[in-house]
Scaffold this motif. Structure first.
Motif, short mmCIF file in Angstrom:
data_model
loop_
_atom_site.label_atom_id
_atom_site.label_comp_id
_atom_site.label_asym_id
_atom_site.label_seq_id
_atom_site.Cartn_x
_atom_site.Cartn_y
_atom_site.Cartn_z
N ILE A 176 96.58 138.17 39.93
CA ILE A 176 98.01 138.46 39.77
C ILE A 176 98.76 138.10 41.04
O ILE A 176 99.87 137.55 40.99
N ALA A 177 98.19 138.39 42.19
CA ALA A 177 98.82 138.03 43.46
C ALA A 177 99.07 136.52 43.53
O ALA A 177 100.11 136.07 44.03
N ARG A 178 98.14 135.74 43.01
CA ARG A 178 98.28 134.28 43.03
C ARG A 178 99.46 133.87 42.14
O ARG A 178 100.26 133.00 42.52
N LEU A 179 99.60 134.50 40.98
CA LEU A 179 100.71 134.16 40.08
C LEU A 179 102.04 134.61 40.66
O LEU A 179 103.06 133.91 40.53
N ILE A 180 102.05 135.76 41.32
CA ILE A 180 103.29 136.24 41.94
C ILE A 180 103.69 135.31 43.09
O ILE A 180 104.88 135.14 43.38
N GLY A 181 102.71 134.68 43.72
CA GLY A 181 103.03 133.70 44.74
C GLY A 181 103.81 132.51 44.18
O GLY A 181 104.55 131.85 44.92
N MET A 182 103.66 132.26 42.90
CA MET A 182 104.43 131.18 42.25
C MET A 182 105.81 131.66 41.82
O MET A 182 106.79 130.91 41.91
N ALA A 183 105.89 132.89 41.36
CA ALA A 183 107.16 133.40 40.84
C ALA A 183 107.23 134.90 41.06
O ALA A 183 106.84 135.69 40.20
N LYS A 184 107.72 135.32 42.23
CA LYS A 184 107.81 136.75 42.52
C LYS A 184 108.88 137.38 41.62
O LYS A 184 110.01 136.92 41.57
N PRO A 185 108.54 138.44 40.91
CA PRO A 185 109.51 139.03 39.99
C PRO A 185 110.57 139.88 40.69
O PRO A 185 110.33 140.46 41.75
N SER A 212 97.61 146.58 40.47
CA SER A 212 98.57 147.01 41.48
C SER A 212 99.24 145.84 42.18
O SER A 212 100.32 145.99 42.76
N GLU A 213 98.60 144.68 42.12
CA GLU A 213 99.19 143.50 42.76
C GLU A 213 100.57 143.17 42.19
O GLU A 213 101.37 142.49 42.85
#
Length: 468
Positions: A176-185, A212-213
């Motif tokens: 999830i941290a990797r995906l948030i690195g692409m598009a932080k909500p 939690s990420e």
């Protein structure tokens, strides 16, 4: 995808030029895909190596379909410009991050992301239904929530997009941290922490860490939308510096469901939001457990500026969360088939059985056709035992257990209830189909539930068509 030149794409993904020689200023704006069958003229094909095949084998076919650019891990024999990268999946994520950043810079885009052991796809679909009434919205197809599906969805953004709904799944810590690195909500939602995929994560605490990420990287101006009814999720409030909004049915919830009424056509409830305002929700999705998903969508939509009346009206238009998720079928002779066999965890299996018991018409019967819950690791045996016990305690009239992976469920039900034929084990879909069609009586309610890998969704379709 927004228009980018080949040089701009190369810079974003760290790719080197190969293949057909075209000017670096050539603009590319078509859809991006890893599936050569989905390539359209002007699109981008990402040749991703897979477990069973290799996208590079289909690159030439992608060019024949009109691909304007190939992203590859080695040069291929295809008459199109190519960008060679070390890892195609990493490059896909880097391109998604670049597109999101550029659209963000225009000042209109808001991002809402959702994760959880259960309910992600349903909540994503509810959010899309609400937000697309306000402005152009991009949301994933099906369950596009991994390191390939999520960035592919992000690449659908255009300059006009107002909302991006990102579904973020995980099979290990860091996903999830990797995906948030692409598009932080701007708004991050955590629905539930359960045993779904616990075997992959290595235990429930590792699952908590992974989910939690979603909130640990949020900023003070962001919003963490947390399930107050799940102590593990509620505890994530201590892990974020964002403002916390809680949803649930308990008194600590900011967005709270009151007077929940489940029936065979869906679930109705009263929602109360901060400030005490209330509204009646006529929610056409079957199953009381989906109320939690609706509350999450309400809470997030409010934070994104949508009026409560508009949210309630949008939710009232939803009659199916997603195909194979509490999908109502059948109808002949009053027989109802509920096909909920896209996924199954102990939580969702229990919720589906409780819904089956709730929609039983007076004097009529219930039949539960259940398959394996996969990816539970060391918890598998115990959790299948518990579902067998629950089926007995809910007084499900007939249990049909399908496949060796779910056999313990059948044995547990027999041991608990000392039944005489009320639980039957079969090996194959055809055996299950023949048994259920022979057993079913007018007015019966039939549930079909299993993990996706068990494949009972196709049995559910077949039963739904038979009893249509």
């Amino acid at each position: 995808m927004i228009g980018l030149t080949i040089d701009e794409i190369a810079a974003a993904i760290g790719g080197s030029r190969a293949g057909a020689e075209v000017p670096g200023t050539t603009l590319v704006s078509g859809p991006v895909t890893t599936d050569s069958r989905e390539v359209v003229p002007g699109g981008v094909f990402v040749a991703k190596p897979g477990e069973h095949s290799d996208g590079h084998l289909f690159a030439a076919g992608a060019v024949e379909s009109g691909a304007a650019l190939l992203i590859v891990e080695h040069e291929v024999d295809a008459a199109a410009p190519q960008l060679v990268v070390e890892d195609a999946v990493v490059a896909l994520g880097a391109l998604a991050a670049e597109v999101v950043s550029r659209v963000r810079a225009l000042g209109r885009l808001r991002i809402v992301a959702v994760t959880g052991s259960n309910g992600k796809t349903t909540t994503k679909n509810l959010l899309r239904t609400v937000l697309e009434r306000v402005g152009p919205t991009v949301a994933p197809r099906a369950s596009f929530n991994n390191e390939v599906g999520a960035p592919t969805t992000m690449l659908e953004l255009t300059e006009d997009t107002r909302f991006l709904v990102a579904e973020m799944g995980a099979s290990k810590v860091g996903d999830i941290a990797r995906l948030i690195g692409m598009a932080k909500p701007d708004v991050g939602i955590v629905l539930k922490v359960g045993l779904a995929h616990a075997g992959e994560f290595g235990g429930i605490e590792r699952t908590v860490e992974a989910k939690s990420e979603m909130v640990t990287g949020l900023l003070p101006e962001d919003v963490a939308v947390l399930n107050a009814d799940d102590p593990r999720v509620d505890g994530m409030a201590e892990r974020t510096c964002a403002r916390v909004v809680r949803f649930g049915q308990g008194p600590s919830a900011d967005v709270r469901a009151l007077d929940v009424r489940a029936h065979s056509r869906g679930t109705d409830f009263t929602v109360q939001i901060p400030g005490g305002r209330r509204a009646e929700v006529r929610f056409g999705v079957l199953g009381e457990h989906h109320v939690s998903n609706a509350l999450a969508a309400i809470a997030a939509s409010l934070e994104l500026g949508v009026d409560l009346d508009d949210i309630v009206d949008a939710l009232g238009s939803v009659t199916l969360a997603e195909r194979w998720r509490m999908q109502l079928m059948g109808g002949r002779d009053g027989i109802t088939v509920v096909n909920d066999a896209y996924n199954a965890s102990p939580d969702s299996m229990a919720a589906a059985l409780k819904t089956l018991a709730q929609i039983r018409e007076p004097g009529k019967r219930t039949i539960a056709v259940l398959g394996e819950m996969s990816e539970l690791g060391e918890y598998s045996g115990e959790e299948h035992d518990l579902i067998g016990l629950l089926a007995v305690r809910l007084r499900i009239d007939q249990l049909v257990v399908v496949g060796t992976g779910a056999r313990r469920l059948h044995i547990s039900a027999i041991n608990e209830g000392s039944w005489d034929g009320e639980s039957t084990f079969v090996e194959t879909f055809d055996e299950a189909f023949d048994l259920v069609t022979r057993l079913a009586e007018p007015g019966d309610a039939i549930l079909v539930k299993s993990s996706n890998s068990a494949g009972l969704r196709h049995l559910g379709d077949r039963l739904g068509e038979w009893f249509a």
